[in-house]
Design a protein around this motif. Structure first.
Motif, PDB file in Angstrom:
ATOM      1  N   ARG A  31     -10.755   0.810   5.157  1.00 17.56           N
ATOM      2  CA  ARG A  31     -10.664   2.120   4.869  1.00 17.56           C
ATOM      3  C   ARG A  31     -10.191   3.041   6.174  1.00 17.56           C
ATOM      4  O   ARG A  31      -9.351   3.938   6.049  1.00 17.56           O
ATOM      5  CB  ARG A  31     -11.950   2.776   4.156  1.00 17.56           C
ATOM      6  N   GLU A  77      -6.310   9.544   8.666  1.00 18.65           N
ATOM      7  CA  GLU A  77      -5.327  10.444   7.691  1.00 18.65           C
ATOM      8  C   GLU A  77      -4.714  11.188   8.407  1.00 18.65           C
ATOM      9  O   GLU A  77      -3.383  11.434   8.442  1.00 18.65           O
ATOM     10  CB  GLU A  77      -6.157  11.330   6.717  1.00 18.65           C
ATOM     11  N   GLU A  89      -0.948   2.162   6.609  1.00 18.79           N
ATOM     12  CA  GLU A  89      -2.630   1.885   6.111  1.00 18.79           C
ATOM     13  C   GLU A  89      -2.637   0.520   6.317  1.00 18.79           C
ATOM     14  O   GLU A  89      -1.786  -0.450   6.265  1.00 18.79           O
ATOM     15  CB  GLU A  89      -2.599   2.384   4.672  1.00 18.79           C
ATOM     16  N   ARG A 122       3.252  -2.933  -3.651  1.00 18.69           N
ATOM     17  CA  ARG A 122       3.894  -1.862  -3.310  1.00 18.69           C
ATOM     18  C   ARG A 122       5.441  -2.471  -3.144  1.00 18.69           C
ATOM     19  O   ARG A 122       6.324  -1.862  -3.190  1.00 18.69           O
ATOM     20  CB  ARG A 122       3.504  -1.459  -1.804  1.00 18.69           C
ATOM     21  N   TYR A 175       5.688   8.469  -3.801  1.00 17.49           N
ATOM     22  CA  TYR A 175       4.866   8.012  -2.653  1.00 17.49           C
ATOM     23  C   TYR A 175       3.637   6.895  -3.227  1.00 17.49           C
ATOM     24  O   TYR A 175       3.599   6.965  -4.614  1.00 17.49           O
ATOM     25  CB  TYR A 175       3.915   9.302  -1.766  1.00 17.49           C
ATOM     26  N   SER A 198       0.094   5.458  -3.756  1.00 18.75           N
ATOM     27  CA  SER A 198      -1.538   5.848  -3.752  1.00 18.75           C
ATOM     28  C   SER A 198      -2.317   4.424  -4.257  1.00 18.75           C
ATOM     29  O   SER A 198      -2.164   3.833  -5.340  1.00 18.75           O
ATOM     30  CB  SER A 198      -2.135   6.742  -4.845  1.00 18.75           C
ATOM     31  N   LEU A 199      -2.443   3.685  -2.760  1.00 16.68           N
ATOM     32  CA  LEU A 199      -2.841   2.175  -3.157  1.00 16.68           C
ATOM     33  C   LEU A 199      -1.906   1.408  -3.625  1.00 16.68           C
ATOM     34  O   LEU A 199      -0.594   1.466  -3.252  1.00 16.68           O
ATOM     35  CB  LEU A 199      -4.350   1.960  -3.984  1.00 16.68           C
ATOM     36  N   LYS A 222      -0.302   2.163  -6.766  1.00 17.52           N
ATOM     37  CA  LYS A 222       0.271   2.963  -7.785  1.00 17.52           C
ATOM     38  C   LYS A 222       1.439   3.815  -7.185  1.00 17.52           C
ATOM     39  O   LYS A 222       1.174   4.456  -6.155  1.00 17.52           O
ATOM     40  CB  LYS A 222      -0.525   3.856  -8.464  1.00 17.52           C
ATOM     41  N   ILE A 266       3.479   6.999  -7.422  1.00 17.92           N
ATOM     42  CA  ILE A 266       3.391   8.185  -7.767  1.00 17.92           C
ATOM     43  C   ILE A 266       4.684   8.849  -7.641  1.00 17.92           C
ATOM     44  O   ILE A 266       5.261   8.877  -6.680  1.00 17.92           O
ATOM     45  CB  ILE A 266       2.338   8.960  -7.003  1.00 17.92           C
TER      46      ILE A 266
END
Length: 229
Positions: free
Chosen positions: A97, A168, A186, A196, A214, A216-217, A219, A221
């Protein structure tokens, strides 16, 4: 009389630094061993459930069975496998993380962790808009190269930050500033990275149509641009 404090020799200072380094490395070792043990436990459960699924599937194929109970049991096992895989993936991503990956930073032979950390700070200050003070204030728990060395291409740097907020901030700067040959992104599990990659063509297509797209993990979006964005 002199007001100076007691003199600490270089030998004593080196001994103190070595002791701190040893304690820090011990902490890292325990942290990674604990995380890996949790992940291994979940993956072991996944392997057992997958074996049960395959055994049931073979049995259904051999018998040509349409028994509703067996079909239901097989479906339940598949769902359980998916949940365990998701849990293992979640734990792996949680362990990463606070990490960032950096590509394109030149590598020197036998580069130490300390030298790699210095290069991370210098890269942030010279190419990603951080001041020298801001880069120096970042708490980097560990920075190291990963992967096999091939030809003269520098290996990826994985830097583990103490603060998710710092991670971040760095990712945001990397999105805003894109210096040639340097990439910060990341540190994610292989499953998320594969997901991805499979959606990159769609990401590019949506952006070419003027939409905001973009990840998100795993997914993708997609949003319409509103006035002012």
């Amino acid at each position: 009389m002199s007001s100076e404090g007691p003199f600490v020799s270089k030998t004593e200072l080196d001994a103190i630094l070595r002791a701190q380094q040893s304690a820090f490395e011990g902490f890292l070792k325990v942290y990674f061993e604990t995380t890996n043990t949790r992940i291994d436990s979940v993956l072991n459960q996944v392997s057992k459930v997958e074996s049960a699924v395959f055994a049931l599937t073979d049995r259904l194929n051999e018998l040509g069975a349409k028994d509703s109970d067996l079909v239901e049991e097989c479906n339940e096992l598949r769902e359980r496998t998916k949940k365990l895989e998701d849990q293992a993936d979640y734990l792996e991503n949680q362990s990463r993380r606070n990490n960032i990956r950096i590509d394109g930073v030149q590598e020197t032979p036998n580069e130490s962790w300390e030298a790699t950390e210095v290069k991370v700070r210098d890269t942030l200050a010279t190419s990603f808009g951080f001041t020298t003070a801001e880069a120096g204030a970042l708490h980097i728990e560990r920075a190291h190269r990963t992967g096999q060395r091939r030809d003269s291409k520098p290996r990826t740097i994985v830097a583990k930050l103490n603060s998710y907020k710092d991670r971040e901030a760095i990712i945001k700067r990397a999105r805003d500033r894109k210096p040639p040959g340097l990439f910060i992104y990341e540190d994610l599990s292989s499953r998320v990275l594969d997901a991805r990659r499979a959606q990159l063509p769609e990401l590019k297509r949506q952006r070419e149509q003027g939409k905001i797209a973009y990840f998100s993990l795993d997914k993708l979006i997609i949003r319409k641009k509103t006035e002012g964005t």
